[in-house]
Design a protein around this motif. Structure first.
Motif, PDB file in Angstrom:
ATOM      1  N   GLY A 137      34.810  85.204  11.938  1.00 23.86           N
ATOM      2  CA  GLY A 137      33.904  85.361  10.815  1.00 23.86           C
ATOM      3  C   GLY A 137      32.522  84.797  11.082  1.00 23.86           C
ATOM      4  O   GLY A 137      32.270  84.172  12.125  1.00 23.86           O
ATOM      5  N   LYS A 138      31.631  84.975  10.137  1.00 25.87           N
ATOM      6  CA  LYS A 138      30.275  84.444  10.270  1.00 25.87           C
ATOM      7  C   LYS A 138      30.306  82.934  10.418  1.00 25.87           C
ATOM      8  O   LYS A 138      29.511  82.361  11.165  1.00 25.87           O
ATOM      9  N   TYR A 139      31.244  82.295   9.707  1.00 25.82           N
ATOM     10  CA  TYR A 139      31.417  80.845   9.817  1.00 25.82           C
ATOM     11  C   TYR A 139      32.792  80.568  10.418  1.00 25.82           C
ATOM     12  O   TYR A 139      33.825  80.876   9.819  1.00 25.82           O
ATOM     13  N   PHE A 140      32.772  80.007  11.609  1.00 29.10           N
ATOM     14  CA  PHE A 140      34.010  79.709  12.333  1.00 29.10           C
ATOM     15  C   PHE A 140      34.363  78.250  12.076  1.00 29.10           C
ATOM     16  O   PHE A 140      33.751  77.342  12.641  1.00 29.10           O
ATOM     17  N   VAL A 141      35.345  78.019  11.218  1.00 33.26           N
ATOM     18  CA  VAL A 141      35.714  76.679  10.765  1.00 33.26           C
ATOM     19  C   VAL A 141      36.857  76.167  11.629  1.00 33.26           C
ATOM     20  O   VAL A 141      37.977  76.675  11.565  1.00 33.26           O
ATOM     21  N   GLN A 142      36.575  75.143  12.440  1.00 35.87           N
ATOM     22  CA  GLN A 142      37.586  74.549  13.311  1.00 35.87           C
ATOM     23  C   GLN A 142      37.893  73.142  12.812  1.00 35.87           C
ATOM     24  O   GLN A 142      37.039  72.264  12.853  1.00 35.87           O
ATOM     25  N   VAL A 143      39.115  72.962  12.346  1.00 32.91           N
ATOM     26  CA  VAL A 143      39.526  71.692  11.765  1.00 32.91           C
ATOM     27  C   VAL A 143      40.273  70.879  12.810  1.00 32.91           C
ATOM     28  O   VAL A 143      41.309  71.305  13.318  1.00 32.91           O
ATOM     29  N   CYS A 144      39.757  69.694  13.123  1.00 33.39           N
ATOM     30  CA  CYS A 144      40.431  68.819  14.078  1.00 33.39           C
ATOM     31  C   CYS A 144      41.617  68.149  13.389  1.00 33.39           C
ATOM     32  O   CYS A 144      41.467  67.555  12.316  1.00 33.39           O
ATOM     33  N   THR A 145      42.789  68.238  14.008  1.00 30.61           N
ATOM     34  CA  THR A 145      43.986  67.605  13.433  1.00 30.61           C
ATOM     35  C   THR A 145      44.656  66.674  14.439  1.00 30.61           C
ATOM     36  O   THR A 145      45.842  66.386  14.322  1.00 30.61           O
ATOM     37  N   SER A 156      43.347  64.480   8.120  1.00 31.65           N
ATOM     38  CA  SER A 156      43.004  65.880   8.361  1.00 31.65           C
ATOM     39  C   SER A 156      43.951  66.850   7.667  1.00 31.65           C
ATOM     40  O   SER A 156      43.584  67.999   7.416  1.00 31.65           O
ATOM     41  N   ASP A 157      45.166  66.407   7.345  1.00 31.29           N
ATOM     42  CA  ASP A 157      46.092  67.294   6.634  1.00 31.29           C
ATOM     43  C   ASP A 157      45.507  67.725   5.292  1.00 31.29           C
ATOM     44  O   ASP A 157      45.630  68.888   4.893  1.00 31.29           O
ATOM     45  N   LYS A 158      44.865  66.789   4.605  1.00 36.31           N
ATOM     46  CA  LYS A 158      44.256  67.118   3.310  1.00 36.31           C
ATOM     47  C   LYS A 158      43.049  68.025   3.488  1.00 36.31           C
ATOM     48  O   LYS A 158      42.788  68.894   2.644  1.00 36.31           O
ATOM     49  N   ILE A 159      42.313  67.839   4.581  1.00 36.27           N
ATOM     50  CA  ILE A 159      41.158  68.707   4.835  1.00 36.27           C
ATOM     51  C   ILE A 159      41.635  70.125   5.139  1.00 36.27           C
ATOM     52  O   ILE A 159      41.072  71.107   4.653  1.00 36.27           O
ATOM     53  N   MET A 160      42.680  70.226   5.941  1.00 34.79           N
ATOM     54  CA  MET A 160      43.226  71.544   6.268  1.00 34.79           C
ATOM     55  C   MET A 160      43.745  72.231   5.005  1.00 34.79           C
ATOM     56  O   MET A 160      43.516  73.428   4.796  1.00 34.79           O
ATOM     57  N   LYS A 161      44.424  71.482   4.166  1.00 32.94           N
ATOM     58  CA  LYS A 161      44.943  72.047   2.924  1.00 32.94           C
ATOM     59  C   LYS A 161      43.808  72.507   2.019  1.00 32.94           C
ATOM     60  O   LYS A 161      43.891  73.572   1.381  1.00 32.94           O
ATOM     61  N   ALA A 162      42.733  71.739   1.953  1.00 32.67           N
ATOM     62  CA  ALA A 162      41.584  72.116   1.131  1.00 32.67           C
ATOM     63  C   ALA A 162      40.967  73.414   1.629  1.00 32.67           C
ATOM     64  O   ALA A 162      40.580  74.288   0.833  1.00 32.67           O
ATOM     65  N   CYS A 163      40.868  73.567   2.942  1.00 35.34           N
ATOM     66  CA  CYS A 163      40.320  74.798   3.510  1.00 35.34           C
ATOM     67  C   CYS A 163      41.216  75.993   3.189  1.00 35.34           C
ATOM     68  O   CYS A 163      40.726  77.072   2.819  1.00 35.34           O
ATOM     69  N   GLU A 164      42.512  75.811   3.337  1.00 33.14           N
ATOM     70  CA  GLU A 164      43.446  76.908   3.055  1.00 33.14           C
ATOM     71  C   GLU A 164      43.408  77.303   1.588  1.00 33.14           C
ATOM     72  O   GLU A 164      43.455  78.494   1.259  1.00 33.14           O
ATOM     73  N   GLU A 165      43.304  76.314   0.704  1.00 31.31           N
ATOM     74  CA  GLU A 165      43.249  76.611  -0.728  1.00 31.31           C
ATOM     75  C   GLU A 165      41.973  77.362  -1.086  1.00 31.31           C
ATOM     76  O   GLU A 165      41.999  78.321  -1.871  1.00 31.31           O
ATOM     77  N   PHE A 166      40.855  76.930  -0.518  1.00 31.98           N
ATOM     78  CA  PHE A 166      39.572  77.559  -0.876  1.00 31.98           C
ATOM     79  C   PHE A 166      39.454  78.953  -0.264  1.00 31.98           C
ATOM     80  O   PHE A 166      39.007  79.893  -0.922  1.00 31.98           O
ATOM     81  N   THR A 181      36.465  82.239   9.377  1.00 32.35           N
ATOM     82  CA  THR A 181      37.666  82.191  10.209  1.00 32.35           C
ATOM     83  C   THR A 181      38.104  80.737  10.270  1.00 32.35           C
ATOM     84  O   THR A 181      37.288  79.851  10.551  1.00 32.35           O
ATOM     85  N   LEU A 182      39.374  80.478  10.021  1.00 29.79           N
ATOM     86  CA  LEU A 182      39.906  79.118   9.993  1.00 29.79           C
ATOM     87  C   LEU A 182      40.813  78.904  11.195  1.00 29.79           C
ATOM     88  O   LEU A 182      41.657  79.750  11.509  1.00 29.79           O
ATOM     89  N   LEU A 183      40.644  77.763  11.862  1.00 26.96           N
ATOM     90  CA  LEU A 183      41.467  77.468  13.035  1.00 26.96           C
ATOM     91  C   LEU A 183      41.706  75.973  13.131  1.00 26.96           C
ATOM     92  O   LEU A 183      40.785  75.168  12.977  1.00 26.96           O
ATOM     93  N   GLU A 184      42.954  75.604  13.387  1.00 25.20           N
ATOM     94  CA  GLU A 184      43.322  74.212  13.646  1.00 25.20           C
ATOM     95  C   GLU A 184      43.160  73.949  15.135  1.00 25.20           C
ATOM     96  O   GLU A 184      43.688  74.687  15.965  1.00 25.20           O
ATOM     97  N   VAL A 185      42.414  72.889  15.492  1.00 22.08           N
ATOM     98  CA  VAL A 185      42.094  72.632  16.892  1.00 22.08           C
ATOM     99  C   VAL A 185      42.408  71.190  17.260  1.00 22.08           C
ATOM    100  O   VAL A 185      42.716  70.359  16.400  1.00 22.08           O
ATOM    101  N   GLU A 186      42.330  70.923  18.566  1.00 22.05           N
ATOM    102  CA  GLU A 186      42.524  69.570  19.082  1.00 22.05           C
ATOM    103  C   GLU A 186      41.207  68.799  19.018  1.00 22.05           C
ATOM    104  O   GLU A 186      40.203  69.293  18.529  1.00 22.05           O
ATOM    105  N   CYS A 187      41.218  67.591  19.560  1.00 24.31           N
ATOM    106  CA  CYS A 187      40.120  66.640  19.406  1.00 24.31           C
ATOM    107  C   CYS A 187      38.760  67.250  19.741  1.00 24.31           C
ATOM    108  O   CYS A 187      38.576  67.878  20.769  1.00 24.31           O
ATOM    109  N   LEU A 188      37.787  67.018  18.849  1.00 29.40           N
ATOM    110  CA  LEU A 188      36.425  67.483  19.046  1.00 29.40           C
ATOM    111  C   LEU A 188      35.474  66.340  19.378  1.00 29.40           C
ATOM    112  O   LEU A 188      34.269  66.535  19.453  1.00 29.40           O
ATOM    113  N   GLY A 189      36.015  65.137  19.548  1.00 25.79           N
ATOM    114  CA  GLY A 189      35.211  64.036  20.061  1.00 25.79           C
ATOM    115  C   GLY A 189      34.381  63.292  19.041  1.00 25.79           C
ATOM    116  O   GLY A 189      33.455  62.583  19.423  1.00 25.79           O
ATOM    117  N   ALA A 190      34.679  63.432  17.760  1.00 24.03           N
ATOM    118  CA  ALA A 190      33.952  62.678  16.732  1.00 24.03           C
ATOM    119  C   ALA A 190      34.933  61.783  15.984  1.00 24.03           C
ATOM    120  O   ALA A 190      34.919  61.706  14.751  1.00 24.03           O
TER     121      ALA A 190
END
Length: 275
Positions: A137-145, A156-166, A181-190
């Motif tokens: 998608g135009k906005y590629f949302v990668q959630v670090c879990t 991050s579980d609550k953040i992932m749930k919030a994204c799925e709900e919205f 586009t929503l994707l669960e990803v590994e460590c992004l270093g922050a």
């Protein structure tokens, strides 16, 4: 002396019996060899196998625009001519930014420009996860879990749930309007600013379910509402953190070091021409 010789004779007799048994029964394995067994490999076809589709096949034309062609010329100047194939990663990134994702046509064009076998480009694009081999998608949302984001802040579980709900989609899926586009990803270093997400090239950190949904709503409004004030979209970086606004990744109680003026680099360099 006999007591020392007997164990050796027993071992020799055992080896001889094993060889004799194998000679008469070749299909049998020696008793002292344990065969290894493993479960069948389970590989993701999405990562390792290409299947032509209407939106991704070699007959779809792709050419870099004039701006990116100038950038490619600048990139190639960094490498010796005989090693210009080393520029495959930055040029693939340019292709993805122009096309929106790394299609087969993008990879083939990169291979043509760099005069390298297309398979070598495919190997790079399928190895590194930053190359999207499917439309996003135009906005590629990668959630670090990864663990720090799971434990930091609200988790991050609550953040992932919030994204799925919205968004109304799960990880690996795109909204019907092709906006997210929503994707669960590994460590992004922050990790120190956990939990966090990466949206396109920007990091949004110190998130809560409320700030996450507000961010997604602002991005949606900026793309769907005529005349929407883009300044209302939250700036990248730390969001509201326990009622405060962090600038980067300073401690909760404020800075405890680097409180003075940062010395200038030239103050620590030699001036006698030795270096």
């Amino acid at each position: 002396m006999a007591s020392k010789a007997i164990p050796q004779l027993v071992r020799q007799a055992t080896r001889a019996a094993s060889r004799t048994s194998q000679a008469h029964h070749p299909q049998r394995q020696p008793l002292h060899i344990r065969p290894f067994s493993s479960t069948p490999l389970s590989r993701s076809e999405a990562l390792f196998v290409h299947r032509n589709t209407p939106e991704n096949n070699p007959s779809i034309p792709f050419k870099f625009n004039e701006t990116n062609l100038r950038l490619i010329d600048e990139i190639l100047k960094r490498y010796p001519p005989q090693y210009k194939k080393a520029a495959v990663m930055p040029i693939l990134d340019l292709g993805q930014r122009q096309h929106g994702w790394t299609s087969l046509s993008v990879m083939n064009e990169v291979a043509r420009i760099l005069e390298m076998p297309p398979m070598r480009v495919y190997e790079v694009a399928t190895f590194y996860t930053m190359y999207n081999r499917d439309p996003v998608g135009k906005y590629f949302v990668q959630v670090c879990t990864t663990t720090p984001c799971m434990l930091g802040g609200c988790g991050s579980d609550k953040i992932m749930k919030a994204c799925e709900e919205f968004l109304g989609v799960h990880s690996g899926h795109t909204t019907e309007d092709k906006l997210f586009t929503l994707l669960e990803v590994e460590c992004l270093g922050a990790c120190v600013n956990a939990p966090m997400v990466q949206i396109n090239d920007d990091y949004y950190e110190d998130l809560t379910p409320e700030t996450m949904k507000s961010l997604l709503q602002a991005l949606k409004d900026s793309s769907t509402m005529t005349g929407y004030d883009a300044s209302k979209v939250p700036r990248p970086g730390p969001q509201t953190y326990e009622g405060k606004q962090r600038m980067t990744c300073e401690p909760r109680a404020g800075l405890t070091s680097l409180l003075g003026e940062v010395p200038k680099v030239q103050d620590h360099m030699r001036t006698d021409g030795e270096l």
